[in-house]
Design an enzyme around this catalytic site. Structure first.
Site, PDB file in Angstrom:
ATOM      1  N   HIS A  64      32.675 -63.339  30.482  1.00 25.21           N
ATOM      2  CA  HIS A  64      33.862 -63.803  29.764  1.00 25.21           C
ATOM      3  C   HIS A  64      35.134 -63.699  30.612  1.00 25.21           C
ATOM      4  CE1 HIS A  64      34.477 -59.533  29.523  1.00 25.21           C
ATOM      5  NE2 HIS A  64      35.636 -59.723  28.937  1.00 25.21           N
ATOM      6  N   HIS A  79      40.585 -64.755  31.088  1.00 26.25           N
ATOM      7  CA  HIS A  79      39.860 -63.939  30.110  1.00 26.25           C
ATOM      8  C   HIS A  79      39.549 -64.825  28.904  1.00 26.25           C
ATOM      9  CE1 HIS A  79      39.054 -60.890  27.074  1.00 26.25           C
ATOM     10  NE2 HIS A  79      38.884 -60.036  28.060  1.00 26.25           N
TER      11      HIS A  79
END
Length: 158
Positions: A64, A79
């Protein structure tokens, strides 16, 4: 003393959708700029692209988080989602590997946003610039954006 020439760098949108001020994210690590300055995106799709040219220096085990380092030494953190670490990689397909060189607009990851939504993940995607000791004159642009095309941040190296 050597006279180093300042360089203007641009960050492009990582996804189609909307760019918002990083202060509007629901995670204080980002909204209070603990890691650095940046912007955040509300994605319309799951095609995540590189915001800047450089080398992929890190991909988190949960897939992620992606870090890109420019040749000037600027680090950019992408992110994907708030609370997405608990997905443990489910819904994320990396399109790059650590050590790979990328150009702004190259695909970083293909994300199943329906999978993330079903798991209760906030899709807000902060993009943070670290290494502020070498940055100057940071400007951000918000609004509707196109991945790999819309410039959302400009900064000058010291």
């Amino acid at each position: 003393m050597l006279n180093k020439k300042k360089k203007i760098l641009e960050l492009k949108a990582v996804v189609n959708g909307k760019c918002i001020p990083v202060e509007e994210t629901k995670d204080e690590v980002f909204s209070k700029k603990v890691l650095g300055d940046g912007v955040a995106f509300l994605p319309a799709d799951g095609k995540i692209t590189a915001p800047i040219s450089g080398t992929v220096s890190k991909i988190s085990p949960e897939k992620h988080l992606y870090c890109i380092q420019t040749k000037e030494g600027v680090n950019v953190v992408v992110h994907i989602g708030i609370g997405s670490v608990r997905q443990n990689g489910e819904g994320f397909v990396p399109m790059v590997s650590e050590g790979q060189k990328v150009q702004a607009g190259d695909m970083l990851a293909d994300v199943d946003i329906d999978c993330l939504k079903a798991a209760g993940v906030d899709l807000c995607t902060p993009v943070i610039v670290t290494g502020h000791d070498i940055l100057d004159e940071i400007e951000c642009e918000t609004g509707d954006v196109t991945a790999g095309e819309s410039v959302v941040m400009r900064f000058t190296t010291k």
